[in-house]
Design a protein around this motif. Structure first.
Motif, mmCIF file in Angstrom:
data_model
loop_
_atom_site.group_PDB
_atom_site.id
_atom_site.type_symbol
_atom_site.label_atom_id
_atom_site.label_comp_id
_atom_site.label_asym_id
_atom_site.label_seq_id
_atom_site.Cartn_x
_atom_site.Cartn_y
_atom_site.Cartn_z
ATOM 1 N N ARG A 95 -128.617 -138.544 41.143
ATOM 2 C CA ARG A 95 -127.744 -138.319 40.200
ATOM 3 C C ARG A 95 -126.236 -138.376 40.425
ATOM 4 N NH1 ARG A 95 -130.147 -136.842 35.467
ATOM 5 N NH2 ARG A 95 -132.221 -136.200 35.402
ATOM 6 N N LYS A 96 -126.096 -137.722 41.613
ATOM 7 C CA LYS A 96 -124.565 -137.946 42.096
ATOM 8 C C LYS A 96 -124.044 -139.220 42.515
ATOM 9 C CE LYS A 96 -121.717 -135.594 45.686
ATOM 10 N NZ LYS A 96 -121.633 -134.971 46.721
ATOM 11 N N THR A 97 -125.132 -139.988 43.218
ATOM 12 C CA THR A 97 -124.889 -141.540 43.537
ATOM 13 C C THR A 97 -124.775 -142.285 42.357
ATOM 14 O OG1 THR A 97 -126.214 -141.064 45.613
ATOM 15 C CG2 THR A 97 -125.621 -143.296 44.798
ATOM 16 N N LEU A 98 -125.575 -142.147 41.283
ATOM 17 C CA LEU A 98 -125.503 -142.862 40.004
ATOM 18 C C LEU A 98 -124.090 -142.631 39.390
ATOM 19 C CD1 LEU A 98 -128.906 -143.025 38.519
ATOM 20 C CD2 LEU A 98 -127.904 -144.744 39.598
ATOM 21 N N SER A 99 -123.601 -141.407 39.408
ATOM 22 C CA SER A 99 -122.490 -141.252 38.699
ATOM 23 C C SER A 99 -121.301 -141.856 39.518
ATOM 24 C CB SER A 99 -122.192 -139.533 38.845
ATOM 25 O OG SER A 99 -120.939 -139.123 38.157
ATOM 26 N N GLU A 100 -121.312 -141.691 40.709
ATOM 27 C CA GLU A 100 -120.211 -142.379 41.545
ATOM 28 C C GLU A 100 -120.299 -144.061 41.344
ATOM 29 O OE1 GLU A 100 -121.059 -141.411 45.554
ATOM 30 O OE2 GLU A 100 -120.203 -139.333 45.351
ATOM 31 N N LEU A 101 -121.552 -144.463 41.321
ATOM 32 C CA LEU A 101 -121.592 -145.871 41.107
ATOM 33 C C LEU A 101 -121.129 -146.293 39.433
ATOM 34 C CD1 LEU A 101 -125.215 -146.888 42.462
ATOM 35 C CD2 LEU A 101 -123.021 -147.430 43.149
ATOM 36 N N GLU A 102 -121.308 -145.605 38.428
ATOM 37 C CA GLU A 102 -120.732 -145.724 37.326
ATOM 38 C C GLU A 102 -119.198 -145.723 37.298
ATOM 39 O OE1 GLU A 102 -122.589 -142.932 34.809
ATOM 40 O OE2 GLU A 102 -124.412 -144.060 34.687
ATOM 41 N N VAL A 152 -118.281 -148.847 38.656
ATOM 42 C CA VAL A 152 -118.375 -150.018 37.849
ATOM 43 C C VAL A 152 -117.442 -150.216 36.822
ATOM 44 C CG1 VAL A 152 -119.923 -151.200 35.949
ATOM 45 C CG2 VAL A 152 -121.054 -150.347 38.205
ATOM 46 N N ASP A 153 -117.136 -148.819 36.190
ATOM 47 C CA ASP A 153 -116.037 -148.910 35.062
ATOM 48 C C ASP A 153 -114.720 -149.436 35.696
ATOM 49 O OD1 ASP A 153 -117.673 -147.831 33.300
ATOM 50 O OD2 ASP A 153 -117.338 -145.728 33.487
ATOM 51 N N GLY A 154 -114.351 -148.725 37.168
ATOM 52 C CA GLY A 154 -113.192 -149.440 37.751
ATOM 53 C C GLY A 154 -113.107 -151.042 37.941
#
Length: 834
Positions: free
Chosen positions: A131-138, A141-143
């Motif tokens: 979950r932590k990794t996904l949050s960082e990926l999101e 991606v937004d950036g």
């Protein structure tokens, strides 16, 4: 599971593992697990013992004990006393095995639960990391998306800027080009702004034949600019001298440009003509393209069309006339004109089709050229022919019938119109641009169609008059060929020769059908006008048929009148000599023959009149009525006109039928007067048997009626026949009553009278008139007053009191009326009846 575990000691502590975790993997089966646990511990002899017990027959299904031992019968127990070995010795080992297995199962479950717990904890830790990794990926991606959006915005901005720069560059280039062209145009305009008419000092552009197209385009631009400037100067209130000077200078330029354009256009047209003579289509197309800049090429298109041989060669025009009219000129028949027009119009279509191929290859706007070409064909070549072909006759001085009359003109007009319409369709198929070919074709015949209805009606009247004159001439010729004849015989011949002819009426209908077909041809696209014209033409037929059959009936009536006049001429008094009476009787016979002949002639006239009316009605139903429907009330009005037109004929027929009845009754009265003897109804009482035959007078009358009425039965139909025969029957009844009032009757005469009445009654029964039949039946009853004894007279009228009045007159004719004092005897009967 290990294979040797069943052979070990039952001690739990010394036993190896009974169950393994692998036993529960894959396709698990409890039956298989249980079998593997117990199979090695069960003794083999048990099966033999059980089989022996089953063979002994004393073991039941419920003999097992709770401890695993079997319940046995008492005799078996007694024999086994002293034996301590149990029947199932491995029960304890199995129980121990099962207990050990349960403990191992519990241990396995605890091991599995421990492993599951550890797995859950590891999964939870890994899920948190994921979950932590996904949050960082999101967040990354937004950036990235934001960076892309900024990049896209920047690219769009740069693109718009580039587009604006390109537009500015293009505009600048266009302005530069325009400025350059304007400089050139001003330079050329200055050249044309020199002395008026001086075109010698122009730039090489305007004299170089290889640059004609460019020169033409430049000249057109200069002229348009100069004319526009002059137009602005003309509408503005100018007070500046410079403007006036510029205006005058540009006017000079405009004049010079116009001269140059004219000269250039003429030069191109000359080149175009030369190329046309050599059939050099490419050169023609080049010239046409350049000439299209002058007035959209109108002059070139018109020039090309005008120079076609079919418009400038006089011999072509003469050949057209000879082909259609031949050597007969304006007297050519409609069939010959139709063949000539078909040939000529085919030739014209082929010529236009060939020209169309050239036009498509040469002109930039071929549809416009085809429009001009087709219009010229119709307005010049076709119109010139129609002017010679269609010479509109005067309605005041009609063409003589010997030369065909108005009908020839109408037939030629119809043929020319139909063939020209076919030509228009063919030309439209070839191609005619935006030209309204149908409208133009209609305009060629407009002058003729405006007065067409009057010409058609005048033609029908002319044909009718000519037919009547022909019939009268034939009748007169046949009369003259018979020589000198007596008046009555001559009258019969005149009536015979001028009898109504169904063939003539059919000819009237055929004329009308032909006229209606022309109405349809000329006005089928205009339903209201078509219906009006059809009604007018049909009215002509009604007038013709009505007049013809009425005159025919009147002529037939004249013969009836002449026969009546002959009868009246030979009515003699009582004091004449025998020789005079004989001559009068002979003349009366001749008059009777004339009357019978005139009767038959009139019946034939009535029959033919009915047939003629039926023909007209059938023609109206089949051909006319549907054409009148587009106009409200036209159908009903035509039906009313038809009834009105036939009313005069009906009146003449009614009068004639009345005269026929008078003629028949006059002859009946003459026969009764001449043939009836007093002794017929008062024969002497000489002992001879009475005569039961009808009297000679009755026989002659019935024979005459049978002979003369044969034509009436054939000629009359329906209600007309019924009314005529009913009236004749009533008149015959009345005439016989009056005739018999002149005689005296004895009983044998009464029987003879009754026989006559029966004969008359049987004849009139053929009339199918119930009222007449009833009257003659009552006559038969009344004749009994001459037969019965005086004292029985009162009983005759008990069943039929309605005849007492007529019977009273008959009784007075009895021979013994006075001697038997019947008046006093029957006075009470007459009083009661009154």
């Amino acid at each position: 599971m290990k294979e040797s575990r069943a052979a070990k000691s039952s001690s739990v502590g010394s036993l190896p593992l009974i169950l393994d975790i692998d036993d529960f993997k894959g396709d698990f089966s409890f039956d298989a697990l249980f079998g593997n646990l117990v199979n090695e511990l069960l003794p083999s002899y048990q099966e033999e013992e059980i089989d022996s017990l089953e063979g002994h027959g004393s073991l039941g299904g419920n003999d097992a004990l709770p401890n695993g031992h079997m319940r046995v019968p008492s005799d078996v127990a007694k024999s086994a006393q002293g034996v301590s070995t149990p029947l199932f010795p491995e029960v304890d080992a199995l129980l121990s095995l099962f207990k050990d297995s349960c403990k191992e199962l519990v241990d396995l479950r605890q091991q599995v639960d421990g492993k599951l717990y550890n797995l859950k904890r590891e999964v939870s830790v890994q899920d948190s990391k994921h979950r932590k990794t996904l949050s960082e990926l999101e967040k990354g991606v937004d950036g990235l998306f934001e960076s892309f959006a900024r990049l896209d915005s920047r690219i769009s901005s740069v693109g718009q800027t580039a587009a604006k720069i390109g537009d500015h560059l293009q505009s600048a280039d266009s302005q530069r080009e325009t400025a350059s062209q304007t400089i050139e145009l001003i330079k050329y305009l200055v050249e044309f702004n020199g002395r008026s008419g001086d075109l010698m000092e122009l730039s090489p552009l305007f004299s170089d034949d290889s640059r004609v197209a460019e020169a033409a385009a430049v000249a057109q631009k200069l002229r348009a600019f100069a004319e526009e400037d002059i137009g602005r100067q003309g509408i503005a209130v100018s007070s500046v001298v410079g403007n006036a000077t510029a205006s005058r200078g540009l006017e000079v330029a405009v004049a010079n440009l116009q001269d140059y354009c004219n000269e250039l256009e003429n030069r191109l047209l000359a080149r175009f003509d030369a190329a046309s003579q050599r059939r050099e289509l490419s050169t023609m197309a080049e010239c046409a393209k350049i000439l299209s800049q002058f007035n959209r090429g109108t002059s070139a298109m018109q020039h090309y069309v005008a120079t076609r041989p079919m418009f400038i060669d006089v011999e072509v025009m003469n050949a057209d006339t000879r082909l259609v009219l031949g050597d007969q000129g304006s007297e050519a028949s409609a069939n010959n004109v139709a063949r000539g027009l078909s040939s000529l119009y085919k030739e014209i279509t082929d010529t236009v089709r060939k020209e169309a191929a050239t036009i498509m290859a040469v002109f930039p706007s071929p549809n416009d050229v085809m429009s001009i070409l087709v219009q010229r064909v119709l307005e010049q070549r076709v119109t010139a022919l129609l002017d010679k072909l269609l010479l509109k006759p005067s309605l005041v001085n009609l063409p003589p019938v010997e030369q065909g009359g108005l009908l020839v003109y109408l037939r030629v007009l119809a043929v020319a119109y139909e063939k020209t319409q076919e030509l228009a369709r063919e030309l439209r198929a070839v191609g005619c641009g935006d030209l309204d070919v149908d409208g133009l074709t209609e305009s060629l015949f407009l002058a003729h169609k405006d007065e067409y209805p009057e010409h058609e009606q005048a033609s029908l009247r002319q044909l009718y008059q000519a037919k009547m004159e022909e019939l009268r001439a034939e009748s007169q010729q046949q009369i003259e060929s018979t020589g000198s004849i007596g008046r009555s015989k001559g009258a019969a011949i005149v009536s015979s020769q001028q009898q109504i002819s169904v063939t003539v009426v059919t000819e009237f209908v055929r004329w009308n059908e032909e006229a209606i077909s022309r109405c349809t041809l000329f006005s089928s696209q205009q339903p209201a006008t078509h219906a009006t014209n059809v009604r007018a033409v049909f009215t002509c037929l009604l007038d013709q048929v009505g007049q013809y059959i009425t005159e025919g009936l009147e002529r037939a009536r004249e013969s009836l009148n002449e026969a009546a006049a002959l009868r009246e001429r030979f009515v003699l008094g009582t004091s004449v000599s025998r020789r005079v009476a004989a001559a009068a009787a002979s003349a009366a016979e001749a008059a009777a023959a004339a009357g019978e002949s005139s009767f038959r002639s009139f019946m034939v006239a009535v029959q033919r009149c009915a047939s003629s009316v039926a023909i007209v009605q059938q023609y109206f139903t089949n051909s006319i009525s549907r054409l009148l429907l587009p106009v409200d009330g036209a159908h009903a009005a035509s039906c009313e006109e038809m009834a009105t037109a036939m009313s005069s004929a009906e009146a003449a027929a009614y009068k004639g039928l009345q005269q026929c009845i008078e003629t028949v009754m006059a002859e009946v009265e003459r026969l009764l007067s001449a043939e009836q003897k007093a002794t017929d109804y008062r024969s002497p009482d000489d002992g001879i048997a009475p005569d039961h035959r009808p009297t000679n007078a009755c026989t002659r009358v019935v024979a005459y009626l049978s002979r003369v009425l044969e034509s009436a039965f054939t000629a009359l139909e329906g209600l007309n026949k019924q009314a005529f025969l009913t009236e004749l029957g009533n008149r015959l009844h009345k005439g016989l009553l009056n005739h018999w009032q002149k005689f005296t009757f004895n009983p044998s005469g009464g029987l003879r009278l009754k026989r006559d009445i029966t004969e008359y009654g049987e004849f009139v029964r053929s009339f199918n008139a119930p009222t007449v039949d009833e009257k003659f039946e009552l006559l038969g009853i009344m004749a009994n007053v001459f037969i019965v004894a005086p004292e029985s007279l009162s009983t005759l009228f008990e069943g039929t009191p309605s005849i007492r009045k007529d019977a009273q007159r008959f009784i007075q004719l009895r021979e013994d009326y006075k001697s038997a004092k019947l008046a006093s005897r029957l006075s009470s009967l007459w009083t009661s009846s009154s």
